[in-house]
Design a protein around this motif. Structure first.
Motif, PDB file in Angstrom:
ATOM      1  N   HIS A  98       0.036   9.557  -1.283  1.00 20.25           N
ATOM      2  CA  HIS A  98      -1.042  10.503  -1.609  1.00 20.25           C
ATOM      3  C   HIS A  98      -0.703  11.262  -2.896  1.00 20.25           C
ATOM      4  CE1 HIS A  98      -4.037  13.644  -1.228  1.00 20.25           C
ATOM      5  NE2 HIS A  98      -4.612  12.921  -0.282  1.00 20.25           N
ATOM      6  N   PRO A 122      -8.543   6.261   2.160  1.00 20.27           N
ATOM      7  CA  PRO A 122      -9.724   6.954   1.644  1.00 20.27           C
ATOM      8  C   PRO A 122     -10.974   6.074   1.657  1.00 20.27           C
ATOM      9  CG  PRO A 122      -8.241   6.366  -0.133  1.00 20.27           C
ATOM     10  CD  PRO A 122      -7.522   6.066   1.139  1.00 20.27           C
ATOM     11  N   ARG A 153      -7.112   5.629  -5.581  1.00 17.22           N
ATOM     12  CA  ARG A 153      -6.005   5.812  -4.653  1.00 17.22           C
ATOM     13  C   ARG A 153      -5.204   4.517  -4.497  1.00 17.22           C
ATOM     14  NH1 ARG A 153      -6.371   9.732  -0.829  1.00 17.22           N
ATOM     15  NH2 ARG A 153      -4.431   8.786  -0.156  1.00 17.22           N
ATOM     16  N   GLU A 186     -15.412   5.638  -2.231  1.00 15.66           N
ATOM     17  CA  GLU A 186     -15.539   6.382  -3.489  1.00 15.66           C
ATOM     18  C   GLU A 186     -14.185   6.617  -4.155  1.00 15.66           C
ATOM     19  OE1 GLU A 186     -17.264  10.680  -4.905  1.00 15.66           O
ATOM     20  OE2 GLU A 186     -17.855   9.927  -2.928  1.00 15.66           O
ATOM     21  N   ARG A 187     -13.171   6.939  -3.332  1.00  9.50           N
ATOM     22  CA  ARG A 187     -11.847   7.250  -3.869  1.00  9.50           C
ATOM     23  C   ARG A 187     -10.889   6.066  -3.797  1.00  9.50           C
ATOM     24  NH1 ARG A 187     -11.902  12.093  -6.594  1.00  9.50           N
ATOM     25  NH2 ARG A 187     -13.607  13.228  -5.680  1.00  9.50           N
ATOM     26  N   ALA A 223      -1.343  14.129  -3.864  1.00 13.26           N
ATOM     27  CA  ALA A 223      -0.979  15.542  -3.742  1.00 13.26           C
ATOM     28  C   ALA A 223       0.521  15.706  -3.488  1.00 13.26           C
ATOM     29  CB  ALA A 223      -1.786  16.215  -2.630  1.00 13.26           C
ATOM     30  N   ARG A 240      -5.140   8.726   6.590  1.00 10.82           N
ATOM     31  CA  ARG A 240      -6.144   7.672   6.591  1.00 10.82           C
ATOM     32  C   ARG A 240      -6.263   7.011   5.215  1.00 10.82           C
ATOM     33  NH1 ARG A 240     -10.259  10.929   4.254  1.00 10.82           N
ATOM     34  NH2 ARG A 240     -10.750  12.665   5.608  1.00 10.82           N
ATOM     35  N   ARG A 280       1.790  18.134   6.356  1.00  6.21           N
ATOM     36  CA  ARG A 280       1.278  18.945   7.456  1.00  6.21           C
ATOM     37  C   ARG A 280       0.558  20.192   6.922  1.00  6.21           C
ATOM     38  NH1 ARG A 280       5.964  18.936   9.846  1.00  6.21           N
ATOM     39  NH2 ARG A 280       6.546  20.964   9.062  1.00  6.21           N
ATOM     40  N   GLU A 281       1.244  20.956   6.062  1.00  6.74           N
ATOM     41  CA  GLU A 281       0.715  22.264   5.660  1.00  6.74           C
ATOM     42  C   GLU A 281      -0.468  22.148   4.712  1.00  6.74           C
ATOM     43  OE1 GLU A 281       1.837  24.222   7.540  1.00  6.74           O
ATOM     44  OE2 GLU A 281       3.973  23.857   7.910  1.00  6.74           O
ATOM     45  N   ALA A 282      -0.439  21.166   3.837  1.00  4.49           N
ATOM     46  CA  ALA A 282      -1.539  21.051   2.866  1.00  4.49           C
ATOM     47  C   ALA A 282      -2.733  20.320   3.463  1.00  4.49           C
ATOM     48  CB  ALA A 282      -1.057  20.330   1.605  1.00  4.49           C
ATOM     49  N   GLY A 283      -2.542  19.751   4.640  1.00  2.00           N
ATOM     50  CA  GLY A 283      -3.658  19.054   5.287  1.00  2.00           C
ATOM     51  C   GLY A 283      -3.947  17.688   4.671  1.00  2.00           C
ATOM     52  N   ILE A 284      -2.884  16.982   4.255  1.00  2.00           N
ATOM     53  CA  ILE A 284      -3.065  15.620   3.728  1.00  2.00           C
ATOM     54  C   ILE A 284      -3.429  14.710   4.901  1.00  2.00           C
ATOM     55  CG2 ILE A 284      -1.852  13.644   2.718  1.00  2.00           C
ATOM     56  CD1 ILE A 284      -0.286  15.657   1.013  1.00  2.00           C
ATOM     57  N   PRO A 285      -4.581  14.050   4.846  1.00  2.00           N
ATOM     58  CA  PRO A 285      -5.040  13.289   6.010  1.00  2.00           C
ATOM     59  C   PRO A 285      -4.304  11.957   6.164  1.00  2.00           C
ATOM     60  CG  PRO A 285      -6.586  13.034   4.219  1.00  2.00           C
ATOM     61  CD  PRO A 285      -5.528  13.968   3.725  1.00  2.00           C
TER      62      PRO A 285
END
Lengths: 439, 110
Positions: free
Chosen positions: A133, A189, A197, A192-193, A135, A187, A180-185
């Protein structure tokens, strides 16, 4: 009475079951529990358990299924233990946590029956996309991919990247916390992404590969290149219905061609040998054949999805021309120069122009190569050792020894690795010797 | 998950083009996703008041008096599924083009 298996038999079957199923088991456990460390530990527990249980009771008919169940049980046990440790209320909390975990698993669906979010609902692909990811920092992406997807030990990853084990451990802990904290999913994408990615995933895979490929004879690094190839093949098989498949296969072919030269890149003294000077008999013909086949598959996928050839695909085409030429002289540099020009159009970069200058230099002579080189208008290149080495080489072939020497010397100052510095030092010595003979 | 989007001005970003400001379209999109909580523009730092308490005394200063040209020009609190959706919303905000958007997960008190 059944004959019990020997320790060797057990460890052989176990090793192959782990190789086949590790990624699937860990990826599914992460989806079900949301806890990366727990998933990895659970698999480790299951493997340890298998070693003793299989010796005592025989190897199960389906080792992979056995391992999957054992890992799932280990994960549930760990969740139970954790709940007991954390709360005085003990038992009540255990039920809640286990219920929660099971409810979570249900809401996310069991493997194979979950609602597809987009086209991809394979846990392994989810895990790969999450590890890559954007991020996460690039370092974190690489470390996570090696630890969780490839399954290397922390100590092995630390050695490959020349950092202390404790530092690598910290990096992994931070990366998992950030997910966990940043909410990275967890799955793949949506459409569109997906293209950008997927590019991100491919660049991590290629980085793993080049990290394994770059120099050092350490065994662990060679295996990194093999791991990267294996993983890219897996991504290709998981994305076989995607319009991005041609580019994934392009990367795979590129790796296969580059890896086919692994044995010929260093001489008996561990010195770097340029492609032109390599002993082509030491190139791996099987890997070259695989690369040619992968490239053909990439092309037919491109036609199927009606797409254009991407940067990895074009680089693979270039690599194919090198890999399949019977000798350096008979390489089709005209065609290679053309491919570099196409590559520069889809992903403009001064380094690609530099490579085009090299190809033009071989196709139409060093003067033509210098013209291309002079046309590159980018200040960043002046600090790049290969820019000066290339200019030096073209100048030398034009008979301008003094200028060539100056650029070799600048390249030597800038070169980042020992084998490259030694190579340039040898070049300078040879040129000096040739000049003094002539003079 | 809740995220606070900080809309940040950035002197290095391309110049603001009023015709390309699609903030209303953006708000409508966030609204229709059911993600919108609260959001607004902020007056510039010159209108700010900084409060500090030292040794029991409250000290007020007007503005933070920093030299920086980068300041928070607005904020939006959104409630979305995960970071991907937050990033998706942030990337469509006009100030992602004319400035920067910082996406921060809210850290609630337990």
């Amino acid at each position: 009475m059944t004959v019990l298996p020997t320790a060797t038999e057990v460890s052989d079957v176990l090793a192959s079951a782990v190789a086949d199923e590790r990624l699937r088991i860990v990826a599914t456990l992460i989806r079900r529990t949301g806890d990366w460390e727990l998933a990895e530990d659970a698999l480790q527990d299951a493997v340890a358990h298998a070693l003793t249980a299989w010796r005592r009771r025989g190897i199960p008919d389906n080792p992979a299924a056995w391992l999957t169940t054992a890992a799932r049980n280990a994960a549930v046990d760990a969740l139970r233990r954790r709940a007991t440790e954390r709360t005085a209320a003990g038992k009540a909390a255990v039920e809640v946590i286990v219920d929660l975990a099971e409810e979570r698993a249900r809401s996310l669906g069991a493997p194979g029956e979950e609602p597809a979010d987009g086209v991809f609902d394979d846990d392994r692909l989810r895990l790969i996309f999450t590890c890559c990811h954007p991020a996460l920092s690039l370092e974190a992406r690489v470390a996570l991919t090696l630890r969780t997807v490839v399954g290397l030990d922390v100590s092995e990853i630390a050695r490959a990247f020349l950092v202390a084990e404790s530092a690598m451990q910290k990096r992994l802990v931070r990366a998992r916390a950030r997910i966990r904290e940043a909410g990275i999913p967890y799955r793949v994408p949506g459409p569109e992404r997906l293209p950008e990615r997927t590019d991100g995933v491919l660049s991590v895979l290629y980085l793993l590969f080049t990290e394994g490929y770059s120099g050092s004879a350490e065994l662990i690094r060679v295996s990194l290149a093999d791991d990267a190839i294996r993983l890219t093949r897996l991504v290709a098989s998981l994305m076989s219905d995607s319009p991005l498949l041609p580019e994934v296969l392009g990367l795979l072919a590129l790796m296969q061609f580059q890896h086919s030269r692994a044995a010929a890149r260093l001489d008996a003294h561990g010195e770097l040998v340029l492609m032109d000077d390599q002993d082509r008999r030491r190139w791996d013909a099987t890997l070259i054949g695989a690369g040619v086949a992968t490239l053909a598959a990439s092309e037919s996928a491109r036609r199927r999805f009606d797409g254009v050839a991407g940067p990895y695909r074009l680089q693979a085409e270039i690599a194919k021309h090198h890999a399949t030429a019977p000798s350096a002289e008979s390489t089709d540099f005209e065609r290679i120069a053309e491919l570099y020009a196409r590559l520069a159009r889809v992903s403009p970069s001064p380094v690609i122009e530099l490579n085009r200058a090299v190809a033009v230099g071989f196709a139409r002579g060093p003067e033509a190569g210098l013209v291309v080189l002079d046309g590159i208008d980018d200040a960043r290149l002046s600090g790049y050792h290969l820019f000066h080495a290339t200019r030096a080489d073209l100048l030398r072939r034009c008979g301008q020894e003094a200028e060539a020497l100056a650029h070799y010397t600048r390249a030597l100052e800038l070169a980042p690795s020992d084998p490259e510095r030694r190579f340039l030092t040898r070049r300078i010595a040879a040129l000096r010797a040739a000049t003094s003979e002539a003079g | 998950m809740e995220y606070l989007l900080f809309i940040v001005s950035d002197p290095a970003a391309p110049e603001y083009v009023p015709e390309e400001d699609n903030i209303e379209e953006w708000s409508a999109d966030v609204e229709s996703r059911g993600a919108a909580r609260v959001g607004n523009r902020l007056r510039p730092p010159t209108d700010a008041t900084t409060v500090t308490v030292r040794d029991g005394r409250t000290i007020l200063t007007d503005g933070p008096f920093t030299e920086t040209k980068e300041w928070i020009a607005g904020f939006d609190l959104i409630d979305v599924a995960d970071l991907d959706e937050a990033v998706d919303i942030a990337s469509k905000h006009p100030m992602a083009r004319f400035g920067r958007v910082e996406v921060r997960p809210v850290w609630p008190f337990e």
